[in-house]
Design a protein around this motif. Structure first.
Motif, short mmCIF file in Angstrom:
data_model
loop_
_atom_site.label_atom_id
_atom_site.label_comp_id
_atom_site.label_asym_id
_atom_site.label_seq_id
_atom_site.Cartn_x
_atom_site.Cartn_y
_atom_site.Cartn_z
N TYR A 1 -1.67 3.39 9.42
CA TYR A 1 -0.29 3.62 9.84
C TYR A 1 0.65 2.55 9.27
O TYR A 1 1.81 2.80 9.05
N ASN A 2 0.17 1.33 9.09
CA ASN A 2 1.02 0.25 8.59
C ASN A 2 0.55 -0.16 7.20
O ASN A 2 -0.17 -1.13 7.03
N THR A 3 0.93 0.63 6.22
CA THR A 3 0.48 0.40 4.85
C THR A 3 1.59 -0.13 3.96
O THR A 3 1.39 -0.26 2.76
N ALA A 4 2.75 -0.41 4.53
CA ALA A 4 3.87 -0.90 3.74
C ALA A 4 4.62 -1.97 4.53
O ALA A 4 4.86 -1.82 5.72
N SER A 5 4.98 -3.03 3.84
CA SER A 5 5.78 -4.08 4.47
C SER A 5 6.46 -4.89 3.38
O SER A 5 6.08 -4.83 2.21
N GLY A 6 7.45 -5.64 3.78
CA GLY A 6 8.13 -6.47 2.80
C GLY A 6 9.31 -7.20 3.41
O GLY A 6 9.71 -6.96 4.55
N ALA B 1 11.51 1.96 -0.43
CA ALA B 1 11.03 0.69 -0.96
C ALA B 1 9.95 0.97 -1.99
O ALA B 1 9.13 1.88 -1.81
N VAL B 2 9.93 0.19 -3.05
CA VAL B 2 8.98 0.39 -4.15
C VAL B 2 8.20 -0.90 -4.39
O VAL B 2 8.79 -1.99 -4.44
N ASP B 3 6.90 -0.76 -4.53
CA ASP B 3 6.01 -1.87 -4.89
C ASP B 3 5.57 -1.66 -6.33
O ASP B 3 4.75 -0.81 -6.63
N GLY B 4 6.15 -2.46 -7.23
CA GLY B 4 5.81 -2.34 -8.64
C GLY B 4 4.66 -3.23 -9.05
O GLY B 4 4.24 -3.21 -10.21
N GLY B 5 4.14 -4.02 -8.10
CA GLY B 5 3.05 -4.95 -8.41
C GLY B 5 3.39 -6.34 -7.90
O GLY B 5 4.50 -6.60 -7.43
N ALA B 6 2.44 -7.25 -8.00
CA ALA B 6 2.66 -8.62 -7.55
C ALA B 6 3.72 -9.28 -8.42
O ALA B 6 3.70 -9.18 -9.64
N GLY B 7 4.68 -9.93 -7.76
CA GLY B 7 5.73 -10.61 -8.52
C GLY B 7 7.13 -10.28 -8.08
O GLY B 7 8.10 -10.72 -8.69
N GLY B 8 7.28 -9.48 -7.01
CA GLY B 8 8.60 -9.19 -6.48
C GLY B 8 9.46 -8.36 -7.41
O GLY B 8 8.99 -7.45 -8.10
N GLY B 9 10.75 -8.69 -7.45
CA GLY B 9 11.69 -7.91 -8.26
C GLY B 9 11.35 -7.90 -9.73
O GLY B 9 11.56 -6.90 -10.43
N ALA B 10 10.81 -9.00 -10.24
CA ALA B 10 10.45 -9.07 -11.66
C ALA B 10 9.36 -8.08 -12.01
O ALA B 10 9.24 -7.65 -13.17
N ALA B 11 8.55 -7.69 -11.02
CA ALA B 11 7.45 -6.74 -11.26
C ALA B 11 7.87 -5.30 -10.97
O ALA B 11 7.06 -4.39 -11.14
N GLY B 12 9.10 -5.11 -10.51
CA GLY B 12 9.58 -3.76 -10.23
C GLY B 12 9.74 -3.43 -8.77
O GLY B 12 10.02 -2.28 -8.42
N ASP B 13 9.59 -4.41 -7.88
CA ASP B 13 9.81 -4.17 -6.45
C ASP B 13 11.29 -3.90 -6.19
O ASP B 13 12.17 -4.48 -6.86
N SER B 14 11.57 -3.05 -5.20
CA SER B 14 12.96 -2.78 -4.84
C SER B 14 13.03 -2.32 -3.39
O SER B 14 12.03 -1.87 -2.82
N PHE B 15 14.22 -2.44 -2.81
CA PHE B 15 14.45 -2.01 -1.43
C PHE B 15 15.87 -1.47 -1.34
O PHE B 15 16.83 -2.15 -1.71
N ALA B 16 16.00 -0.23 -0.86
CA ALA B 16 17.31 0.41 -0.71
C ALA B 16 17.42 1.00 0.69
O ALA B 16 16.54 1.74 1.13
N ARG C 1 5.39 3.84 -3.30
CA ARG C 1 6.71 4.03 -2.71
C ARG C 1 6.56 4.43 -1.25
O ARG C 1 5.67 5.21 -0.89
N VAL C 2 7.43 3.91 -0.40
CA VAL C 2 7.47 4.33 0.99
C VAL C 2 8.88 4.83 1.31
O VAL C 2 9.87 4.26 0.84
N MET C 3 8.95 5.92 2.06
CA MET C 3 10.22 6.44 2.54
C MET C 3 10.18 6.48 4.06
O MET C 3 9.21 6.97 4.65
N ILE D 1 2.83 -2.33 -0.74
CA ILE D 1 2.54 -0.97 -0.26
C ILE D 1 1.14 -0.58 -0.71
O ILE D 1 0.78 -0.74 -1.88
N VAL D 2 0.36 -0.04 0.21
CA VAL D 2 -0.97 0.49 -0.09
C VAL D 2 -0.95 1.98 0.22
O VAL D 2 -0.60 2.38 1.34
N ASP D 3 -1.29 2.79 -0.76
CA ASP D 3 -1.35 4.24 -0.54
C ASP D 3 -2.71 4.59 0.04
O ASP D 3 -3.73 4.49 -0.66
N PRO D 4 -2.78 5.01 1.31
CA PRO D 4 -4.08 5.30 1.92
C PRO D 4 -4.77 6.51 1.32
O PRO D 4 -5.96 6.74 1.56
#
Length: 234
Positions: free
Chosen positions: A58-63, A180-195, A145-147, A229-232
């Motif tokens: 149930y809790n597979t995304a955080s940031g 929210a998008v998890d592009g990989g380890a490294g935050g925004g530089a790796a493609g993470d985003s939050f809208a 990605r989590v919505m 984010i982990v996709d179960p």
């Protein structure tokens, strides 16, 4: 879930032991009873493990972190004034907040035209009050990605020379969609985003509707923090 070979062996032994027409001494009957108890215990343990896995999924995304957006300069109108939005989220909460603005900026509003906001005269806080939809997916490029959708309380205060619009404490209800998008380890530089997109109703949220309009997305360049984010289903 794979069943351990030991469990299969125990079940086979029980089935053979209780086959119709078979009779065994008391010692063997006791052994069969013990094996049955072991199988029941293993089945209960497997059920508890499945429940634990379900709860964890149930809790597979955080940031959390800071989105930086550039606001128009009061004189030039160019987007050169930094404004930091703090955010935090997981399966059970979501927050987006602007504590203050160190520099003055020009702000286009939905109903009041352009207003100039002086230094330390802007405040905005959005806090989710319900999370009614939570969906994790994997994009074709491998990003997760989590919505999330639900309701929130939004308090906004815009100070000007002679008047203050809104309040830091009088929150209005609205609905939202988070992506929210998890592009990989490294935050925004790796493609993470939050809208954080918010939908304001003019009757339920007249102040925020006048400032932001019926729909407004709070986002920016993720300069600090991380989205995980982990996709179960993967």
């Amino acid at each position: 879930m794979r069943v351990p070979p030991t469990v299969v062996g125990v079940v086979v032994m029980i089935l053979v032991s209780v086959a119709p027409g078979c009779t065994y001494p008391a010692a063997q009957n006791n052994e069969v009873s013990t094996l049955r108890q072991q199988v029941e215990s293993l089945q209960q343990e497997a059920g508890e493990l499945r429940e634990t896995v379900t709860r964890l999924s149930y809790n597979t995304a955080s940031g959390g972190g800071v989105n930086l957006k550039m606001m128009p300069d009061p004189k030039s109108g160019e987007p050169t004034v930094p404004l930091a939005e703090l955010f935090s989220f997981d399966r059970n909460h979501a927050i987006c907040r602007v504590e203050t603005n160190p520099q003055a900026f020009k702000m286009p509003t939905y109903k009041m035209g352009e207003v100039v906001v002086g230094p330390h005269q802007f405040f905005m806080s959005m806090v989710a009050t319900s999370i009614e939809q939570y969906k994790v997916t994997t994009d074709p490029n491998g990003s997760r990605r989590v919505m999330m959708r639900g309701g929130l309380d939004c308090a906004t205060e815009v100070g000007q020379a002679e008047v203050t619009i809104g309040s830091r404490t009088a929150a209005e209800h609205a609905t939202y969609k988070i992506e929210a998008v998890d592009g990989g380890a490294g935050g925004g530089a790796a493609g993470d985003s939050f809208a954080f997109t918010v939908f304001f109703d003019p009757k339920e949220a007249p102040v925020n509707y006048a400032i932001f309009g019926p729909e407004f997305t709070f986002t920016g360049e993720l300069v600090e923090g991380e989205v995980t984010i982990v996709d179960p289903h993967q």
